[in-house]
Design an enzyme around this catalytic site. Structure first.
Site, PDB file in Angstrom:
ATOM      1  N   TYR A   1       0.838  -1.199   0.000  1.00  0.00           N
ATOM      2  CA  TYR A   1       0.000   0.000   0.000  1.00  0.00           C
ATOM      3  C   TYR A   1       0.882   1.262   0.000  1.00  0.00           C
ATOM      4  O   TYR A   1       0.647   2.191  -0.784  1.00  0.00           O
ATOM      5  CB  TYR A   1      -0.952   0.006   1.212  1.00  0.00           C
ATOM      6  CG  TYR A   1      -1.762   1.278   1.269  1.00  0.00           C
ATOM      7  CD1 TYR A   1      -2.813   1.491   0.375  1.00  0.00           C
ATOM      8  CD2 TYR A   1      -1.444   2.291   2.173  1.00  0.00           C
ATOM      9  CE1 TYR A   1      -3.525   2.681   0.382  1.00  0.00           C
ATOM     10  CE2 TYR A   1      -2.153   3.482   2.190  1.00  0.00           C
ATOM     11  CZ  TYR A   1      -3.190   3.677   1.300  1.00  0.00           C
ATOM     12  OH  TYR A   1      -3.882   4.856   1.298  1.00  0.00           O
TER      13      TYR A   1
ATOM     14  N   ARG B   1       1.989   8.344  13.032  1.00  0.00           N
ATOM     15  CA  ARG B   1       1.645   9.570  13.767  1.00  0.00           C
ATOM     16  C   ARG B   1       0.151   9.871  13.724  1.00  0.00           C
ATOM     17  O   ARG B   1      -0.431  10.357  14.688  1.00  0.00           O
ATOM     18  CB  ARG B   1       2.433  10.736  13.145  1.00  0.00           C
ATOM     19  CG  ARG B   1       2.180  12.093  13.784  1.00  0.00           C
ATOM     20  CD  ARG B   1       2.599  13.212  12.859  1.00  0.00           C
ATOM     21  NE  ARG B   1       1.904  13.134  11.578  1.00  0.00           N
ATOM     22  CZ  ARG B   1       2.272  13.789  10.483  1.00  0.00           C
ATOM     23  NH1 ARG B   1       3.333  14.559  10.485  1.00  0.00           N
ATOM     24  NH2 ARG B   1       1.570  13.676   9.371  1.00  0.00           N
TER      25      ARG B   1
ATOM     26  N   ARG C   1     -10.445   5.068   9.044  1.00  0.00           N
ATOM     27  CA  ARG C   1      -9.517   4.547   8.046  1.00  0.00           C
ATOM     28  C   ARG C   1      -8.397   3.833   8.776  1.00  0.00           C
ATOM     29  O   ARG C   1      -7.859   4.349   9.749  1.00  0.00           O
ATOM     30  CB  ARG C   1      -8.979   5.689   7.198  1.00  0.00           C
ATOM     31  CG  ARG C   1     -10.161   6.383   6.510  1.00  0.00           C
ATOM     32  CD  ARG C   1      -9.836   7.599   5.708  1.00  0.00           C
ATOM     33  NE  ARG C   1      -8.597   8.219   6.035  1.00  0.00           N
ATOM     34  CZ  ARG C   1      -7.792   8.751   5.120  1.00  0.00           C
ATOM     35  NH1 ARG C   1      -8.110   8.684   3.859  1.00  0.00           N
ATOM     36  NH2 ARG C   1      -6.694   9.348   5.486  1.00  0.00           N
TER      37      ARG C   1
ATOM     38  N   PHE D   1      15.822  19.419  -1.113  1.00  0.00           N
ATOM     39  CA  PHE D   1      14.418  19.082  -1.366  1.00  0.00           C
ATOM     40  C   PHE D   1      14.091  17.679  -0.845  1.00  0.00           C
ATOM     41  O   PHE D   1      13.023  17.455  -0.265  1.00  0.00           O
ATOM     42  CB  PHE D   1      14.155  19.191  -2.876  1.00  0.00           C
ATOM     43  CG  PHE D   1      12.829  18.678  -3.317  1.00  0.00           C
ATOM     44  CD1 PHE D   1      11.662  19.365  -3.002  1.00  0.00           C
ATOM     45  CD2 PHE D   1      12.726  17.498  -4.044  1.00  0.00           C
ATOM     46  CE1 PHE D   1      10.425  18.888  -3.409  1.00  0.00           C
ATOM     47  CE2 PHE D   1      11.499  17.009  -4.450  1.00  0.00           C
ATOM     48  CZ  PHE D   1      10.341  17.709  -4.126  1.00  0.00           C
TER      49      PHE D   1
HETATM   50  C1  D9A Z   1       6.589  14.214  -1.535  1.00  0.00           C
HETATM   51 CL1  D9A Z   1       6.050  15.476  -5.275  1.00  0.00          CL
HETATM   52  C2  D9A Z   1       5.240  13.999  -1.106  1.00  0.00           C
HETATM   53  N1  D9A Z   1       4.942  13.632   0.215  1.00  0.00           N
HETATM   54  C3  D9A Z   1       5.542  14.220   1.306  1.00  0.00           C
HETATM   55  C4  D9A Z   1       6.531  15.356   1.051  1.00  0.00           C
HETATM   56  O1  D9A Z   1       7.752  14.880   0.511  1.00  0.00           O
HETATM   57  C5  D9A Z   1       7.713  13.963  -0.563  1.00  0.00           C
HETATM   58  C6  D9A Z   1       4.191  14.183  -2.008  1.00  0.00           C
HETATM   59  C7  D9A Z   1       4.440  14.613  -3.297  1.00  0.00           C
HETATM   60  C8  D9A Z   1       5.734  14.877  -3.685  1.00  0.00           C
HETATM   61  C9  D9A Z   1       6.821  14.687  -2.799  1.00  0.00           C
HETATM   62  C10 D9A Z   1       9.120  13.885  -1.172  1.00  0.00           C
HETATM   63  C11 D9A Z   1       9.961  14.969  -1.179  1.00  0.00           C
HETATM   64  C12 D9A Z   1      11.252  14.850  -1.726  1.00  0.00           C
HETATM   65  C13 D9A Z   1      11.695  13.640  -2.273  1.00  0.00           C
HETATM   66  C14 D9A Z   1      10.867  12.533  -2.280  1.00  0.00           C
HETATM   67  C15 D9A Z   1       9.540  12.661  -1.721  1.00  0.00           C
HETATM   68  O2  D9A Z   1      11.225  11.309  -2.840  1.00  0.00           O
HETATM   69  C16 D9A Z   1      12.462  11.179  -3.486  1.00  0.00           C
HETATM   70  O3  D9A Z   1       8.630  11.623  -1.765  1.00  0.00           O
HETATM   71  C17 D9A Z   1       8.913  10.335  -1.501  1.00  0.00           C
HETATM   72  O4  D9A Z   1       5.290  13.884   2.453  1.00  0.00           O
HETATM   73  C18 D9A Z   1       3.804  12.701   0.460  1.00  0.00           C
HETATM   74  C19 D9A Z   1       4.154  11.173   0.448  1.00  0.00           C
HETATM   75  C20 D9A Z   1       4.902  10.769   1.714  1.00  0.00           C
HETATM   76  C21 D9A Z   1       2.843  10.399   0.401  1.00  0.00           C
HETATM   77  C22 D9A Z   1       5.000  10.791  -0.759  1.00  0.00           C
HETATM   78  C23 D9A Z   1       6.799  16.181   2.302  1.00  0.00           C
HETATM   79  C24 D9A Z   1       5.545  16.912   2.788  1.00  0.00           C
HETATM   80  N2  D9A Z   1       5.521  17.355   4.035  1.00  0.00           N
HETATM   81  C25 D9A Z   1       4.380  17.991   4.658  1.00  0.00           C
HETATM   82  C26 D9A Z   1       4.497  17.819   6.132  1.00  0.00           C
HETATM   83  C27 D9A Z   1       3.675  16.694   6.654  1.00  0.00           C
HETATM   84  O5  D9A Z   1       3.765  16.465   7.864  1.00  0.00           O
HETATM   85  O6  D9A Z   1       2.909  16.069   5.899  1.00  0.00           O
HETATM   86  O7  D9A Z   1       4.585  17.055   2.083  1.00  0.00           O
HETATM   87  C28 D9A Z   1       4.298  19.489   4.430  1.00  0.00           C
HETATM   88  O8  D9A Z   1       5.346  20.125   4.195  1.00  0.00           O
HETATM   89  O9  D9A Z   1       3.190  20.024   4.496  1.00  0.00           O
END
Ligand code: D9A
Length: 344
Positions: free
Chosen positions: A166, A210, A223, A283
């Site tokens: 998943y 979390r 969920r 990044f």
């Molecule tokens: C990411 Cl294009 C995410 N996700 C994240 C954010 O980081 C990854 C969704 C879309 C994209 C990228 C991310 C960043 C950099 C490199 C990566 C990567 O891979 C090489 O993804 C793997 O969380 C969502 C998924 C985990 C589902 C992939 C970071 C982010 N942070 C949030 C804070 C939070 O607590 O959610 O979104 C924010 O800044 O609001």
């Protein structure tokens, strides 16, 4: 350290620096209406992440911005419990075709996500302006993710293997897609899929761990993403973990969830250490460091079952300002691993 840092401490200084950077960016609105919409949407749905995206070069930044919004739209469809399964499944499976049709539109979601869906034509206009290498990467990931989400609509996360599968669909594929975008931009070698996958799995497993309480209390239907194979060792029903009388079992289960997620850190360090472009490294690294800090905060912490466990905003700001090289990443990983070790 600046004047603010000397008077109020390093976290306050980091917050002020970040505020200034965010304000500067908000005033730099792109000229085209669709790009202005895309970046303002990004700011609304992901405060700190939007800041980090902005530091990438213009070409890659546009591709990542569109990729992020396309994925958010796919998520919005997956999340909306008011859409009947027989309507939802084909939308998820066909989404990778829809992104080539500027007139395609499907209203769902709430609040900011409803705005994203209602004005999705702006995102599609932006998508159609990207280079074909970027478009093809986004299309392929959208196809694989939509198919995976459709598969899990009617399937629960039973085993640890299901959990990894998943997380692969909803997050590992994001890592794989981003690696392809970095490569298409001519900035990085193409990373092995298994390492890119781990980058996503680590972030997603931290979110799932979390957000236990938020997900279990979801209305109209809770969920459940914690794998039965893990929680069934402690309770009969996943929701039982939130009741006070089960606190001891709940924390043991939580610690097992954290330990499971930590498996991916080695791959993540290997992935990041191979990056060449400093903006790409920042990044990638900032979310990873935040994720490890969140695990350190959650470990052995019964508050995960009582409310939201959130990092102090000042600590988040410090991580954003102070993650600038691979050596900073090692330092941060060492620091938060040591904190974890003390709690173990
Ligand atoms: C990411 Cl294009 C995410 N996700 C994240 C954010 O980081 C990854 C969704 C879309 C994209 C990228 C991310 C960043 C950099 C490199 C990566 C990567 O891979 C090489 O993804 C793997 O969380 C969502 C998924 C985990 C589902 C992939 C970071 C982010 N942070 C949030 C804070 C939070 O607590 O959610 O979104 C924010 O800044 O609001």
């Amino acid at each position: 350290m600046g004047v603010v840092g000397a008077v109020l401490g390093p976290e306050a200084e980091a917050l002020v620096r970040l505020r200034v950077a965010a304000g500067r960016l908000r005033r730099e609105v792109p000229a085209d209406e669709h790009w202005a919409f895309a970046y303002s949407m990004l700011h609304r749905v992901s405060r700190s992440f939007a800041l980090v995206i902005q530091q990438l070069g213009p070409d890659l930044r546009n591709a990542v911005c569109v990729f992020y919004l396309v994925l958010r739209a796919l998520d919005t469809v997956e999340d909306d419990t008011s859409i009947p399964t027989e309507v939802k499944v084909p939308i998820l499976q066909e989404f990778h075709h829809h992104i080539y049709n500027r007139d395609w539109h499907f209203s769902c979601g709430t609040k900011d996500y409803k705005i994203l869906m209602d004005k999705f034509h702006y995102v599609l206009t932006a998508f159609l302006e990207l280079g074909s290498g970027y478009q093809e990467a986004i299309e392929e990931i959208t196809r694989r993710m939509g198919a995976g989400m459709a598969k899990f609509i009617c399937k629960e996360v039973e085993t640890v293997d299901d959990y990894d599968e998943y997380c692969h669909y909803v997050a590992g594929l994001v890592g794989i897609g981003l690696s392809r975008l970095f490569h298409a931009a001519g900035l990085e070698d193409l990373a092995p899929e298994s390492l890119s996958n781990s980058m996503g799995l680590f972030l997603q497993k931290v979110n799932i761990t979390r957000d236990y309480l938020e997900d279990i209390n979801e209305i109209p239907k809770s969920r459940m993403f914690w794998p039965r194979e893990i929680w069934s060792k402690y309770v009969d029903k996943l929701e039982d973990l939130k009741y006070e009388e089960n606190s001891v079992k709940a924390v043991k289960c939580l610690n097992e969830m954290v330990t499971n997620g930590l498996i991916h850190t080695e791959d993540c360090l290997r992935y990041m250490s191979a990056l060449k472009d400093i903006a790409v490294l920042r990044f990638c690294a900032i979310p990873q460091v935040m994720a490890l800090a969140t695990y350190a905060l959650c470990y052995n912490n019964v508050n995960v079952f009582r409310g939201v466990v959130k990092m102090r905003r000042g600590l988040t700001a410090r991580i954003i300002n102070e993650t600038n090289s691979m050596s900073d990443v090692y330092t941060a990983f060492y620091e938060f691993s040591s904190l974890l070790e003390r709690k173990v």
